[in-house]
Structures are given as structure tokens and as C-alpha cells.
Design an enzyme around this catalytic site. Structure first.
Site, mmCIF file in Angstrom:
data_model
loop_
_atom_site.group_PDB
_atom_site.id
_atom_site.type_symbol
_atom_site.label_atom_id
_atom_site.label_comp_id
_atom_site.label_asym_id
_atom_site.label_seq_id
_atom_site.Cartn_x
_atom_site.Cartn_y
_atom_site.Cartn_z
ATOM 1 N N ARG A 24 -18.290 30.241 71.531
ATOM 2 C CA ARG A 24 -17.022 30.836 70.064
ATOM 3 C C ARG A 24 -17.551 29.829 68.740
ATOM 4 O O ARG A 24 -16.677 29.611 68.211
ATOM 5 C CB ARG A 24 -16.300 31.115 70.503
ATOM 6 C CG ARG A 24 -15.580 32.312 70.744
ATOM 7 C CD ARG A 24 -14.179 32.383 71.186
ATOM 8 N NE ARG A 24 -13.815 34.012 72.410
ATOM 9 C CZ ARG A 24 -12.967 33.986 73.516
ATOM 10 N NH1 ARG A 24 -12.049 32.843 72.974
ATOM 11 N NH2 ARG A 24 -12.425 34.357 73.729
ATOM 12 N N ARG A 28 -12.988 30.526 63.757
ATOM 13 C CA ARG A 28 -11.344 30.201 64.054
ATOM 14 C C ARG A 28 -11.111 28.761 64.215
ATOM 15 O O ARG A 28 -10.125 28.365 62.588
ATOM 16 C CB ARG A 28 -10.524 30.803 64.427
ATOM 17 C CG ARG A 28 -10.800 32.019 64.439
ATOM 18 C CD ARG A 28 -10.182 33.498 65.364
ATOM 19 N NE ARG A 28 -9.808 32.857 66.864
ATOM 20 C CZ ARG A 28 -9.455 33.361 68.358
ATOM 21 N NH1 ARG A 28 -8.015 33.457 68.224
ATOM 22 N NH2 ARG A 28 -9.548 33.355 69.656
ATOM 23 N N ARG A 37 -13.370 34.154 55.745
ATOM 24 C CA ARG A 37 -12.442 34.930 55.884
ATOM 25 C C ARG A 37 -11.208 35.427 55.393
ATOM 26 O O ARG A 37 -10.621 37.030 55.468
ATOM 27 C CB ARG A 37 -12.168 34.846 57.762
ATOM 28 C CG ARG A 37 -13.223 34.763 58.506
ATOM 29 C CD ARG A 37 -13.612 36.304 59.333
ATOM 30 N NE ARG A 37 -12.602 37.141 58.942
ATOM 31 C CZ ARG A 37 -11.833 37.664 60.187
ATOM 32 N NH1 ARG A 37 -12.287 36.892 61.405
ATOM 33 N NH2 ARG A 37 -10.772 38.268 60.518
ATOM 34 N N ASP A 73 -20.164 40.315 68.299
ATOM 35 C CA ASP A 73 -18.852 40.607 69.180
ATOM 36 C C ASP A 73 -18.872 41.167 70.190
ATOM 37 O O ASP A 73 -19.830 42.551 70.293
ATOM 38 C CB ASP A 73 -17.675 41.042 68.210
ATOM 39 C CG ASP A 73 -15.995 40.862 69.046
ATOM 40 O OD1 ASP A 73 -15.966 41.978 69.681
ATOM 41 O OD2 ASP A 73 -16.382 40.650 69.143
ATOM 42 N N TYR A 149 -12.336 46.682 78.219
ATOM 43 C CA TYR A 149 -11.471 47.063 77.879
ATOM 44 C C TYR A 149 -11.126 49.032 76.837
ATOM 45 O O TYR A 149 -10.375 49.407 76.076
ATOM 46 C CB TYR A 149 -11.862 47.044 76.228
ATOM 47 C CG TYR A 149 -11.996 45.785 75.435
ATOM 48 C CD1 TYR A 149 -10.820 45.221 75.357
ATOM 49 C CD2 TYR A 149 -12.793 44.482 76.120
ATOM 50 C CE1 TYR A 149 -10.668 43.382 75.665
ATOM 51 C CE2 TYR A 149 -12.737 43.136 76.334
ATOM 52 C CZ TYR A 149 -12.042 42.781 75.599
ATOM 53 O OH TYR A 149 -11.286 41.066 75.395
#
Length: 336
Positions: A24, A28, A37, A73, A149
Site C-alpha cells: 500500500r 492515502r 484523488r 485493487d 467479500y
């Protein structure tokens, strides 16, 4: 031409210093990412190769990491199997058409290379942008994590829904897993064809299964997926500290270690199998001197052969830049 440092470590070779990247790393915690973003949704960002390339390269420019992991992703693999999803702020992934019982497993099977061509385009671009001495990394989610998921309809922290589905409908569960495995294998092969130097299989949540269920349902599929790719492969499953031999038995070239694993013990158990990891991501919030000290401990314990320095999981969103810099620089300045 000499192979990238990360690839040499993945082969188990002695390297002049440990290669370093962070799961990652493109995301963020970077102010430049947050600024970009503001103009795009998550799906728009990962499905536009130009935007995804920019995001991928942001940590490469800032930190000089040895592995450039494509910005994407794990849920992209849902699309060729007919699942739709979106990312809801503050919630996470939401599956718009989750599995509705055992008879709903067999969805239509789309063309992986056609439906996920934007990933191939991104890797083509990265192959041109990244220096030869650094590695372009691809990845995919593993069958159990993807199944967790689509059965739950989104985030399920205890993976209760998919574990219950497995108990009630073992045949349907296995079919769902096999369908995901087929898509993931083809997806990783596509990444190899478009310039990836190594790939990582993230079946992060499979460690919640009892050992017998992991061996029956998951490990054979992991081996099938990893054997299908003619590239260095990394296997990552969290909470497998007492079962490292099961990860090595998947045939992965590199075993990824989460932060709960002692590096010295892992090296003793795995022998010559290369490893990746494994600083606790929360330690990046510590003072830079502490980050350097703890990172150095891991490097020394791992030794000079077959070690890729990384975190034990992904970078947290509020991680200070100084912590990441200290982590990466410790590897860059290392001399054996």
C-alpha cells in the site's frame, strides 16, 4: 543485463543490501495522492492507466523504493466473474450483487484480458517509466479473500459469512474458490505478459481458517495459481505464524511474513526459502530513530540472502512521511 535487486533477492541470492518496498505504498498516506484523488473516484483512478501510473510512481519518486507496485485493487478480479462493486467512504468495498446462496455461485465468466485491459495498459506504461534496476510488481487477491467479500457483500472483519457458507455448502464453496483461482491465474499471467518483474498473491484473510481447511481448500489453489506464472512470486497470508511451512508448500518463491512472526524463527523454519517483511506498520508512527533501530533488527535477523524488506501489512493512512523515510533509508544505507 543484471536483474533488479528485488528479483535477485526473490531468487534467494545474496544482495548488497535488502531491497525495500511497502505494501500500500501508493496511497492515502501521501499528500500528493490525496490531492489527486479529489478529482477522481477510486474506480476512476485505478481504471485510467494514466492516473494509475501517476499514483504508482508517487512513492517511487518520493522514497526511491526498489519495488514499484501497480496502483490497483484486489477486487478487480470480481469483474470477470460478474460481480459489481463500489468503494463507499468510511465503509470500504460494497458488493452490489453478492452470492445469494449455493445456487448463485456460477456467474457468467467474462474475458479476463479484455475486461481488465486497463491493468495491462498500466503495466506497459510502468515498464517504460521505471529504471531497469528497479522492479515493477503486480498482484492479485487470493480465492478465499475474494470469496469472503462476495459472500458477505462487503467487509466482514471476522469472515463469519464465508466460513459459515463453507460449513453449510462445502461443494458450492469449493466451486466458488476454483472459479476465483482460474481468474486470478489468468490475471497474473496477463501481468507477466505486460512487464511485471514479480507478482504477489494476497490471500490475506485465509489465515482465519483452521489448518485442515486451509490445507484442503486453499493451499492447492494457491499452488495452482503460483505455478501458472513464470515470474518470482510472493505469497502473503496473515496470521500464519505457526504454519509457515504451509505457505512454503504453495510453491511461492518468497514467503511474506506479517508482523506477528519472529524473523529469526521464520528463517530457521523456512531454511533457504526467501522471505519478505515484516515491520509492524504501526511502528512507522514512532520516532525515526526507533523506526531505524527496529528495521535494522529485522534486516540483521533476515540476513543478506533472500530477504525483501517490507512491512508486515499495508501502510496505514495516517502514517507520517518521516516514519516511511526512516524505514526505506535504513535499507538503502545498509551494508553487509
Amino acid at each position: 543485463m543484471t536483474a533488479p535487486l528485488l528479483v535477485r533477492a526473490a531468487r534467494g541470492e545474496r544482495t548488497e543490501r535488502p531491497p525495500v518496498w511497502l505494501m500500500r505504498q501508493a496511497g492515502r498516506h501521501l499528500p500528493e495522492y490525496r490531492e489527486l484523488r479529489e478529482e477522481y473516484t477510486f474506480r476512476e483512478a485505478i481504471e485510467d492507466p494514466e492516473i494509475a501510473e501517476e499514483i504508482t510512481l508517487q512513492p517511487y519518486r518520493r522514497y526511491g523504493v526498489d519495488g514499484v507496485v501497480m496502483f490497483s485493487d484486489i477486487l478487480t478480479c470480481l469483474e470477470p466473474l460478474g460481480f459489481d462493486y463500489h468503494i463507499e467512504s468510511g465503509v470500504g468495498p460494497v458488493i452490489e450483487n453478492p452470492v445469494d446462496g449455493p445456487d448463485d455461485v456460477a456467474r457468467r465468466r467474462g474475458d479476463v484480458r479484455d475486461e481488465l485491459s486497463f491493468v495491462a495498459d498500466l503495466l506497459d506504461r510502468l515498464s517504460e517509466s521505471v529504471a531497469d534496476e528497479d522492479a515493477v510488481l503486480g498482484f492479485a487477491g487470493g480465492p478465499f479473500t475474494l470469496a469472503s467479500y462476495v459472500v458477505a457483500g462487503g467487509v466482514d472483519h471476522r469472515r463469519t459469512a464465508v466460513r459459515t457458507f463453507r460449513a453449510r455448502h462445502p461443494d458450492a464453496f469449493l466451486e466458488l474458490m476454483e472459479r476465483f483461482a482460474g481468474v486470478v491465474a489468468e490475471y497474473l499471467q496477463m501481468q507477466a505478459d505486460h512487464g511485471a518483474d514479480a507478482v504477489q498473491l494476497f490471500d490475506t484473510y485465509a489465515g482465519v481458517l483452521p489448518p485442515a481447511d486451509y490445507e484442503q481448500y486453499v493451499r492447492p489453489l494457491h499452488r495452482e495459481i503460483l505455478d501458472s506464472v513464470d515470474l518470482p512470486t510472493v505469497e502473503f497470508v496473515r496470521n500464519m505464524g505457526g504454519r509457515l511451512e504451509s505457505l512454503a508448500a504453495t510453491g511461492a518463491d518468497v514467503v511474506g511474513l506479517d508482523w506477528t512472526v519472529d524473523m529469526t524463527r521464520a528463517r530457521a523454519e523456512l531454511g533457504e526459502t526467501p522471505v519478505q517483511g515484516n515491520l509492524d506498520p504501526s511502528l512507522l508512527f514512532a520516532a525515526p530513530e526507533t523506526v531505524r533501530d527496529r528495521t535494522a533488527e529485522i534486516i540483521r535477523a533476515a540476513g543478506p540472502e533472500g530477504h525483501i524488506l517490507n512491512l508486515g501489512h499495508g501502510v496505514n493512512r495516517d502514517t507520517p512521511i518521516e516514519g516511511v523515510e526512516a524505514f526505506v533509508e535504513t535499507a538503502q544505507e545498509w551494508e553487509w
